[in-house]
Design a protein around this motif. Sequence first.
Motif, PDB file in Angstrom:
ATOM      1  N   ARG A 103      38.796  42.299  34.606  1.00  0.00           N
ATOM      2  CA  ARG A 103      39.115  42.221  36.008  1.00  0.00           C
ATOM      3  C   ARG A 103      40.547  42.967  36.370  1.00  0.00           C
ATOM      4  O   ARG A 103      40.925  43.484  37.534  1.00  0.00           O
ATOM      5  CB  ARG A 103      39.143  40.866  36.484  1.00  0.00           C
ATOM      6  CG  ARG A 103      37.737  40.059  36.582  1.00  0.00           C
ATOM      7  CD  ARG A 103      37.958  38.779  37.027  1.00  0.00           C
ATOM      8  NE  ARG A 103      36.749  38.037  37.194  1.00  0.00           N
ATOM      9  CZ  ARG A 103      36.366  36.793  37.576  1.00  0.00           C
ATOM     10  NH1 ARG A 103      37.593  35.978  37.871  1.00  0.00           N
ATOM     11  NH2 ARG A 103      35.209  36.251  37.589  1.00  0.00           N
ATOM     12  N   ALA A 104      41.541  42.737  35.273  1.00  0.00           N
ATOM     13  CA  ALA A 104      42.591  43.329  35.567  1.00  0.00           C
ATOM     14  C   ALA A 104      42.508  44.923  35.926  1.00  0.00           C
ATOM     15  O   ALA A 104      43.551  45.683  36.413  1.00  0.00           O
ATOM     16  CB  ALA A 104      43.570  43.250  34.331  1.00  0.00           C
ATOM     17  N   ALA A 105      41.456  45.722  35.220  1.00  0.00           N
ATOM     18  CA  ALA A 105      41.225  47.140  35.564  1.00  0.00           C
ATOM     19  C   ALA A 105      40.633  47.170  36.558  1.00  0.00           C
ATOM     20  O   ALA A 105      40.675  48.164  37.543  1.00  0.00           O
ATOM     21  CB  ALA A 105      40.572  47.698  34.176  1.00  0.00           C
ATOM     22  N   ASN A 111      34.706  44.038  39.400  1.00  0.00           N
ATOM     23  CA  ASN A 111      34.452  43.837  37.983  1.00  0.00           C
ATOM     24  C   ASN A 111      33.205  43.312  37.739  1.00  0.00           C
ATOM     25  O   ASN A 111      32.348  43.288  36.589  1.00  0.00           O
ATOM     26  CB  ASN A 111      35.561  42.732  37.258  1.00  0.00           C
ATOM     27  CG  ASN A 111      35.039  42.672  35.896  1.00  0.00           C
ATOM     28  OD1 ASN A 111      35.308  43.657  34.914  1.00  0.00           O
ATOM     29  ND2 ASN A 111      34.868  41.583  35.392  1.00  0.00           N
ATOM     30  N   ARG A 112      32.232  42.933  39.025  1.00  0.00           N
ATOM     31  CA  ARG A 112      31.010  42.665  38.841  1.00  0.00           C
ATOM     32  C   ARG A 112      29.662  43.613  38.384  1.00  0.00           C
ATOM     33  O   ARG A 112      29.065  43.128  37.610  1.00  0.00           O
ATOM     34  CB  ARG A 112      30.454  42.088  40.224  1.00  0.00           C
ATOM     35  CG  ARG A 112      31.150  40.682  40.588  1.00  0.00           C
ATOM     36  CD  ARG A 112      30.788  40.071  41.885  1.00  0.00           C
ATOM     37  NE  ARG A 112      31.528  38.958  42.168  1.00  0.00           N
ATOM     38  CZ  ARG A 112      31.081  38.142  43.441  1.00  0.00           C
ATOM     39  NH1 ARG A 112      30.484  38.500  44.157  1.00  0.00           N
ATOM     40  NH2 ARG A 112      31.886  36.991  43.546  1.00  0.00           N
ATOM     41  N   LEU A 113      30.298  44.832  38.665  1.00  0.00           N
ATOM     42  CA  LEU A 113      29.474  46.037  38.043  1.00  0.00           C
ATOM     43  C   LEU A 113      29.454  45.895  36.558  1.00  0.00           C
ATOM     44  O   LEU A 113      28.452  45.947  36.067  1.00  0.00           O
ATOM     45  CB  LEU A 113      29.882  47.303  38.761  1.00  0.00           C
ATOM     46  CG  LEU A 113      29.119  48.428  38.331  1.00  0.00           C
ATOM     47  CD1 LEU A 113      27.438  48.413  38.562  1.00  0.00           C
ATOM     48  CD2 LEU A 113      29.597  49.655  38.789  1.00  0.00           C
ATOM     49  N   PRO A 114      30.557  46.061  35.806  1.00  0.00           N
ATOM     50  CA  PRO A 114      30.436  45.964  34.433  1.00  0.00           C
ATOM     51  C   PRO A 114      29.938  44.885  33.867  1.00  0.00           C
ATOM     52  O   PRO A 114      29.314  44.930  32.958  1.00  0.00           O
ATOM     53  CB  PRO A 114      31.796  46.419  34.005  1.00  0.00           C
ATOM     54  CG  PRO A 114      32.943  46.411  35.262  1.00  0.00           C
ATOM     55  CD  PRO A 114      31.931  46.492  36.460  1.00  0.00           C
ATOM     56  N   GLY A 382      36.253  52.578  27.612  1.00  0.00           N
ATOM     57  CA  GLY A 382      37.222  53.689  27.818  1.00  0.00           C
ATOM     58  C   GLY A 382      38.373  52.811  28.681  1.00  0.00           C
ATOM     59  O   GLY A 382      39.264  53.113  28.642  1.00  0.00           O
ATOM     60  N   VAL A 383      37.572  52.469  29.779  1.00  0.00           N
ATOM     61  CA  VAL A 383      38.732  52.268  30.958  1.00  0.00           C
ATOM     62  C   VAL A 383      39.234  50.682  30.538  1.00  0.00           C
ATOM     63  O   VAL A 383      40.533  50.726  30.531  1.00  0.00           O
ATOM     64  CB  VAL A 383      37.824  51.626  32.277  1.00  0.00           C
ATOM     65  CG1 VAL A 383      38.782  50.647  33.061  1.00  0.00           C
ATOM     66  CG2 VAL A 383      37.111  52.909  32.965  1.00  0.00           C
ATOM     67  N   MET A 384      38.755  49.701  29.607  1.00  0.00           N
ATOM     68  CA  MET A 384      39.397  48.791  29.256  1.00  0.00           C
ATOM     69  C   MET A 384      40.648  48.913  28.161  1.00  0.00           C
ATOM     70  O   MET A 384      41.619  48.485  28.149  1.00  0.00           O
ATOM     71  CB  MET A 384      38.267  47.855  28.591  1.00  0.00           C
ATOM     72  CG  MET A 384      38.872  46.508  28.234  1.00  0.00           C
ATOM     73  SD  MET A 384      39.152  45.086  29.507  1.00  0.00           S
ATOM     74  CE  MET A 384      39.620  43.882  28.596  1.00  0.00           C
ATOM     75  N   LEU A 385      40.058  50.022  27.084  1.00  0.00           N
ATOM     76  CA  LEU A 385      40.954  50.356  26.243  1.00  0.00           C
ATOM     77  C   LEU A 385      42.342  50.762  26.922  1.00  0.00           C
ATOM     78  O   LEU A 385      43.269  50.707  26.383  1.00  0.00           O
ATOM     79  CB  LEU A 385      40.477  51.173  25.023  1.00  0.00           C
ATOM     80  CG  LEU A 385      39.501  50.689  24.266  1.00  0.00           C
ATOM     81  CD1 LEU A 385      38.795  51.547  23.299  1.00  0.00           C
ATOM     82  CD2 LEU A 385      40.283  49.701  23.271  1.00  0.00           C
TER      83      LEU A 385
END
Length: 501
Positions: A103-105, A111-114, A382-385
């Motif tokens: 959720r930070a990203a 964040n419900r989509l991922p 990729g977004v999370m990293l």
Amino acid sequence: MTQPQHPYDSGADGRQIQLETHGLDVIGDADRKGTPRTLFWPWFGANVAVLGLSYGAFALGFGISFWQALAAGVLGIVASFLLCGLIAVAGKRGSAPTMVLSRAAYGVRGNRLPSAVSWILTVGWETALASLATLATATVFSRLGWGGGTETKAVALLVVAALTVVGGVMGFDLIMRIQTVITVVTGVLTLVYVALVADHIHWPTVSAVPAGSTQQFIGALVFMMTGFGLGWVNAAADYSRYLPRDSSSRGVIGWTTFGASAAPLLLLVFGLLLAGSSERLSEAIAADPIGALTTILPTWFLVPFALVAVLGLVGGAVLDIYSSGLALLSAGLHVPRYLAALVDGLLMIAGSIYIVFFGGAFLGEFMGFLTTLGVPIGAWCGVMLADLALRHRDYDEGDLYRPDGRYGDAPVLPLVLTVGATVIGWGLVTNTAAAWLSWQGYLLGPLGLGGRSGQWAYANLGVLVALALTFLGTLLLGRGRVRAQEALPPSPAPAPGMYGA
């Protein structure tokens, strides 16, 4: 690295195993325990399944040589589990489930989509593992003359489902104990299996397998990544969240990567040697990845083999059902964690019934499933990293649950990057063995890559492209947003009722 400890060494509190009540909430200091070395047990136990042997046949199925398959396997396994290790650092920095830290990203509700994609992936994996365990048991019973038909499959599925669901519903403490037992039992019995079938290896035959093209090598590499680490990245912080905050980040990365990679690497090498020695065995593995491995065993070891097969697959399924329950909660379902795990267990049973009793060839559908969901999960990874790399402070626990907090409700950038990268990625992958995926590969022609029947059609570049696009996009465009978030003062701790947000 030193010898891994049991999960309850160094910080054990002596509690008896009980139903875990933690869901999406942050783990309090009193409940944090262990050291990074304890991560060895769940990750090794979840990946020691003899299914790793079958990946040798899967890799050679791309039309490459032993040495190419070995390189693709080693690189794919280690690199993909290294991604898990990196994301596991977020767990000890935020002490919340992976799909809450995300959720930070993505924002609290964005964040419900991922989370929904993560849920589908983990439910799919636990279904595949439960189905394989059931089919393997039926094959063993058939060889022993004890049945192997519908009744045997039904009983086997019931036992596998019960073990998996109980572990997932009870939660962290029982899972850690289960994984320790699975690690020891399956490790020993797998070594016995290797010793018993070693004489089926014929190196001249293996070494004579012709080499494939660069595109075929890349296809095998991507498949190994999606079959191993990329199938776990969305759950990588679910176990490290129980570690104390001052745990070594390097230790978290190292023990996660080592624990998860060790067994698959050894199993892959032996699986390549077996599959490369017999084209008939390799083809049989495509239809029944575990059961086919029994055809070269002496009769007296069939029951122990069934035990090692079932336990290894259950070890992976238990972690999947635990994390799928957390992902379902993060996607918006407001129920206790154990009920979410139970719901996923019922879906797993329904899916396994279809695969075991009505499904067709396993490998084609399995590859299609991994590749299709590997694209959006790669985009999320990729977004999370990148988001994790940009942060210099721990997560603000309260704002992970507040849509009006520093992380926002549904920021546009990460969602656009993820959806855009997924659309591009699906245009660069194909899987002709799964008819329901014939729509993919729509960019291979326009980009001059030979179309759906060209050399690049089976390289499945879309997974790597999706990961790279979102990682670079977040690094370049998200720096200011992260800097602004970390400039804010700490928010109040979340109230108990906020954890369902």
